[in-house]
Each structure stands twice: as C-alpha cells, then as structure tokens.
Design an enzyme around this catalytic site. Structure first.
Site, PDB file in Angstrom:
ATOM      1  N   SER A  46      99.570  -3.185   7.884  1.00 34.05           N
ATOM      2  CA  SER A  46      99.576  -4.549   7.373  1.00 34.05           C
ATOM      3  C   SER A  46     101.000  -5.109   7.352  1.00 34.05           C
ATOM      4  O   SER A  46     101.656  -5.166   8.387  1.00 34.05           O
ATOM      5  CB  SER A  46      98.912  -4.565   5.988  1.00 34.05           C
ATOM      6  OG  SER A  46      98.587  -5.870   5.596  1.00 34.05           O
ATOM      7  N   ASP A 147      92.131  -5.211   8.342  1.00 34.06           N
ATOM      8  CA  ASP A 147      93.282  -4.658   7.623  1.00 34.06           C
ATOM      9  C   ASP A 147      93.312  -3.125   7.598  1.00 34.06           C
ATOM     10  O   ASP A 147      92.368  -2.481   7.160  1.00 34.06           O
ATOM     11  CB  ASP A 147      93.239  -5.204   6.191  1.00 34.06           C
ATOM     12  CG  ASP A 147      94.388  -4.731   5.323  1.00 34.06           C
ATOM     13  OD1 ASP A 147      95.396  -4.240   5.877  1.00 34.06           O
ATOM     14  OD2 ASP A 147      94.291  -4.858   4.102  1.00 34.06           O
TER      15      ASP A 147
END
Length: 249
Positions: A46, A147
């Site tokens: 991320s 994610d």
C-alpha cells in the site's frame, strides 16, 4: 534492475501499509542514509509500495520528501491518481527500477496475497493501494486485486523469501500503533488479541522494527504534517537502529 538469480541480498527493507502515515517511511530512509545503510531489496504494501518504488527508482530521502510535498495526497485514494503519480515520478515498469521492488497485493475473491515484481509498475501500485473501504479493484492479467494490507501489511516475509541477510521493518500500520500505545507488545502474552496473526509473523521476520510515534495532528494532509512525519520516522529509526547489535550503528 539487478537480476535476482542466485543473488543474496544483504539488507532488506519492508515498508508497511498505513495510508497517509506512510510518509514517515521517508524519515526511516533518511536515518538509514545517515548511518550509511543501503537496502538492496525493498518490499512494500500500500503506502509502503509508493515510498518503496520512489526509493527503488534511485531517489534519496530528500528527493522523495520533495515529491511528497508536491502531491495532493487525497488524490491518491483512486487508482487513476496512483497511475498519474507513477507517470510523473516513476519508471513505467519494474524492470526500469534501479533495484528490486516487490509489491504485495490481495487477489479476489480468494483473499490470497500475491506478490508483483514485474510488468507495469503503475498498475501494481494502484492495486496495492486500492482502498478496500471504497471498494476499489484493479485488474491485472486476468486477476482482480485490491489492497495488499489484508494479508501482508508488513511485507518482511517477502524479504526473507528472497534471502535477505537482515531485514528492517518500517511499521506505520495504525492498528499496531494503537496496540503498542496500549502497552501490548508483539512478543507478549496478549499479542494475539491485539495484533493479527499475519502481522505477528511479519514482526518476527524482522531483525529490527521501526514504529514511529505519529500524532493525530499529523493525520491532516498538509506540508506541516509531512515534515512532522518525516521527523517522526527519522527519530524512531535512529532509536531502533541504535538498539540492533547486528547492524552495528
């Protein structure tokens, strides 16, 4: 990019997810520079994948901070914003980076962690940063990805799997910060109640974990917050590295 065949890396750097808090990673990089430590393998999740990509492209901490000050960070909450960021500041592909970068993403619907280290860099970063609460998805080679933090928030395992002799983890994950502030250690009896299993595994794969103390005031995305978080990361790294005998800093 350096070929990884039969190559043993001396120092791996694992950069966690953590949203805007990820800018503290820049301070960790600065502390490493000041100690003359140069990671030769980077894994990011991320926000950590963005900072890791900038570092792997050959930028030092001051250049990365300069980039951070030019970015409208809320604009990176969408995949198009990440791709525009990549076009402006990064090479097009992993192969064009100056050193190895591995990016953690989550495949759907299996929720398995996948590691991207080749092909289009912008798409990989967009997938790793896809905000799950906004239901973002990215398609790459027939896979639906989101994610990377769901299963690999601190990607130190990736560093170990690629034969890094030592691994430094830079951890800005909000949940681990709250647990630490509550007095629960990742090595204590209550660890499983406060941390996820995947985080605890990642923690134990690190030789040293840097956990910057980031104030609530720093969560407002402006220049003052960026400067504070860089200082927070640098301060925490200096303290953590000084207490790691294996690094001899």
């Amino acid at each position: 990019m350096v070929s990884e065949d039969r190559y043993t890396f001396s120092l791996g750097l694992a950069l966690s997810g953590g949203g805007f808090r990820g800018l503290a990673h820049i301070g960790v990089l600065r502390a490493l520079e000041n100690y003359g430590l140069q990671p030769d393998f980077v894994a990011g999740t991320s926000a950590g994948s963005l900072i890791g990509a900038l570092y792997a492209s050959g930028k030092d901490s001051y250049e990365i901070e300069s980039v951070a000050l030019k970015i409208f960070w809320p604009g990176l909450l969408r995949s198009d914003g990440i791709r525009e960021f990549t076009r402006k500041y990064l090479p097009r592909t992993f192969a064009e980076l100056e050193q190895p970068l591995h990016v953690a993403v989550t495949e759907l619907p299996s929720w398995k962690t996948r590691i991207l280290d080749s092909g289009d860099l912008g798409s990989a970063l967009a997938a790793s940063c896809a905000t799950p609460y906004l239901l973002h998805r990215v398609r790459i080679d027939g896979m639906t990805l989101t994610d990377g933090g769901w299963g690999c928030v601190l990607p130190s395992v990736i560093c170990r799997e690629h034969s890094c002799r030592m691994v430094i983890g830079s951890d800005v994950w909000f949940r681990s910060f709250l647990a630490k502030e509550s007095g629960v250690s990742p090595t204590g009896k209550l660890a499983l109640r406060a941390y996820s299993r995947q985080y605890l595994e990642a923690y134990h794969h690190c030789d040293v974990v840097v956990q910057p103390h980031i104030s609530v005031a720093s969560m407002i995305p402006n220049h003052a917050s960026i400067y504070r978080m860089v200082r927070d990361g640098e301060r925490a790294a200096k303290s953590a590295l000084a207490n790691c005998p294996g690094l001899a800093v």
